[in-house]
Design a protein around this motif. Structure first.
Motif, PDB file in Angstrom:
ATOM      1  N   GLY A  56       0.788  -1.227   0.000  1.00  0.00           N
ATOM      2  CA  GLY A  56       0.000   0.000   0.000  1.00  0.00           C
ATOM      3  C   GLY A  56       0.819   1.274   0.000  1.00  0.00           C
ATOM      4  N   ALA A  57       2.086   1.174   0.360  1.00  0.00           N
ATOM      5  CA  ALA A  57       2.938   2.366   0.411  1.00  0.00           C
ATOM      6  C   ALA A  57       3.306   2.815  -0.999  1.00  0.00           C
ATOM      7  N   SER A  58       3.262   4.110  -1.222  1.00  0.00           N
ATOM      8  CA  SER A  58       3.580   4.691  -2.527  1.00  0.00           C
ATOM      9  C   SER A  58       4.887   5.473  -2.437  1.00  0.00           C
ATOM     10  N   THR A  59       5.800   5.208  -3.375  1.00  0.00           N
ATOM     11  CA  THR A  59       7.062   5.944  -3.361  1.00  0.00           C
ATOM     12  C   THR A  59       6.835   7.430  -3.628  1.00  0.00           C
ATOM     13  N   ARG A  60       5.839   7.755  -4.434  1.00  0.00           N
ATOM     14  CA  ARG A  60       5.540   9.175  -4.680  1.00  0.00           C
ATOM     15  C   ARG A  60       5.046   9.852  -3.404  1.00  0.00           C
ATOM     16  N   ALA A  61       4.197   9.157  -2.658  1.00  0.00           N
ATOM     17  CA  ALA A  61       3.713   9.723  -1.400  1.00  0.00           C
ATOM     18  C   ALA A  61       4.849   9.848  -0.389  1.00  0.00           C
ATOM     19  N   PHE A  77      17.441   5.456  -3.724  1.00  0.00           N
ATOM     20  CA  PHE A  77      16.913   4.095  -3.607  1.00  0.00           C
ATOM     21  C   PHE A  77      16.249   3.738  -4.933  1.00  0.00           C
ATOM     22  N   SER A  78      16.815   2.781  -5.638  1.00  0.00           N
ATOM     23  CA  SER A  78      16.391   2.527  -7.016  1.00  0.00           C
ATOM     24  C   SER A  78      15.037   1.834  -7.122  1.00  0.00           C
ATOM     25  N   SER A  79      14.542   1.257  -6.023  1.00  0.00           N
ATOM     26  CA  SER A  79      13.256   0.560  -6.061  1.00  0.00           C
ATOM     27  C   SER A  79      12.609   0.606  -4.682  1.00  0.00           C
ATOM     28  N   LYS A  80      11.319   0.282  -4.631  1.00  0.00           N
ATOM     29  CA  LYS A  80      10.627   0.249  -3.342  1.00  0.00           C
ATOM     30  C   LYS A  80      11.190  -0.863  -2.464  1.00  0.00           C
ATOM     31  N   ASP A  81      11.565  -1.976  -3.064  1.00  0.00           N
ATOM     32  CA  ASP A  81      12.154  -3.074  -2.298  1.00  0.00           C
ATOM     33  C   ASP A  81      13.471  -2.645  -1.657  1.00  0.00           C
ATOM     34  N   VAL A  87      15.197   0.903   5.064  1.00  0.00           N
ATOM     35  CA  VAL A  87      14.454   1.302   6.266  1.00  0.00           C
ATOM     36  C   VAL A  87      14.701   0.312   7.388  1.00  0.00           C
ATOM     37  N   MET A  88      14.606  -0.976   7.082  1.00  0.00           N
ATOM     38  CA  MET A  88      14.781  -1.988   8.115  1.00  0.00           C
ATOM     39  C   MET A  88      16.214  -2.012   8.634  1.00  0.00           C
ATOM     40  N   THR A  89      17.182  -1.851   7.748  1.00  0.00           N
ATOM     41  CA  THR A  89      18.580  -1.805   8.188  1.00  0.00           C
ATOM     42  C   THR A  89      18.810  -0.628   9.122  1.00  0.00           C
ATOM     43  N   ASP A  90      18.270   0.527   8.755  1.00  0.00           N
ATOM     44  CA  ASP A  90      18.443   1.734   9.564  1.00  0.00           C
ATOM     45  C   ASP A  90      17.801   1.578  10.939  1.00  0.00           C
ATOM     46  N   ILE A  91      16.558   1.122  10.984  1.00  0.00           N
ATOM     47  CA  ILE A  91      15.848   1.039  12.258  1.00  0.00           C
ATOM     48  C   ILE A  91      16.426  -0.062  13.137  1.00  0.00           C
ATOM     49  N   MET A  92      16.856  -1.163  12.539  1.00  0.00           N
ATOM     50  CA  MET A  92      17.435  -2.244  13.331  1.00  0.00           C
ATOM     51  C   MET A  92      18.802  -1.858  13.887  1.00  0.00           C
TER      52      MET A  92
END
Length: 235
Positions: A56-61, A77-81, A87-92
């Protein structure tokens, strides 16, 4: 030759002279540093993935929320994946630093380390309430992303905390329950007041983010985990 009044010469060294000599220089704006831009994108993406899930997350948003263009987001970041993994690397990385059981107590017992870890875990979730919402969305069904999270980050933390609980149980200070169940309970009680802050505040008329409520959550977890009051006294 013009018959009008001659314009007064611009005095060299004045602000007007600088503008006349270097018009482009006066329009120059401070460029945002790449690290600052990246941090804003990661924060916006964390909130988007936590609120809407990966699909549901939009890169444009996300770009709009971070106040950057979509092209600048895709530059970092070349893709949403790739963005999700970043994001997970940063938060962890943040949570590993915050929840280090060794803390600042050389030679501490397992009980002391566990108390410190509980304190830091609650304060971390107060700072990053979106993390628990994101993990809840990812954790409700087996997926490649969940496997990635567990294998890359969660499994090590799970083993560390279960081992610490077991060591504290051997010291006789922690209730005799399955360490894995207690680990789940500690994480849930530490995180939920902040991940459902609107509900919490509506029902209790208290913001979970106040110092009083944060310390109250820490105290409640300690009373659930440790056997007797003397084990709950602040270090």
């Amino acid at each position: 030759m013009s018959s009008g009044k001659a314009r007064a010469p611009i005095e060299q060294g004045t602000e007007e002279a600088e503008k006349a000599a270097h018009p482009a220089k006066t329009k120059r704006v401070r460029r945002r540093q790449p690290d600052e831009v990246r941090a804003r994108i990661l924060r916006a993406a964390l909130n988007a993935f936590a609120n809407f899930g990966f699909d549901g997350a939009s890169t444009r948003a996300i770009a709009a929320d971070a106040h950057v263009s979509i092209s600048l987001l895709l530059y970092h970041f070349s893709s949403k994946d790739e963005l999700w993994k970043a994001v997970m690397t940063d938060i962890m990385n943040h949570i590993r630093q915050a929840r280090s059981p060794n803390g600042d107590i050389p030679g501490a017992t397992a009980t002391e380390k566990l108390k410190l870890l509980i304190d830091r875990t609650v304060r971390f979730f107060a700072e990053y309430p979106a993390l628990h919402r994101l993990m809840t969305l990812e954790g409700h069904q087996l997926s490649d992303r969940l496997i990635y999270l567990c294998e890359s980050y969660v499994k090590d933390e799970f083993r560390m905390l279960c081992g610490l609980i077991l060591d504290a149980q051997k010291e006789g200070t922690v209730i005799d329950v399955d360490p894995a169940r207690l680990r789940i309970a500690i994480t849930a009680v530490a995180a939920v007041p902040f991940s459902v802050a609107a509900e919490y505040q509506y029902l209790t008329k208290q913001s979970p983010f106040t110092t009083k409520e944060i310390e109250g959550t820490i105290d409640m977890i300690n009373r659930l985990v440790f056997k007797s009051p003397e084990h709950i006294i602040n270090m």
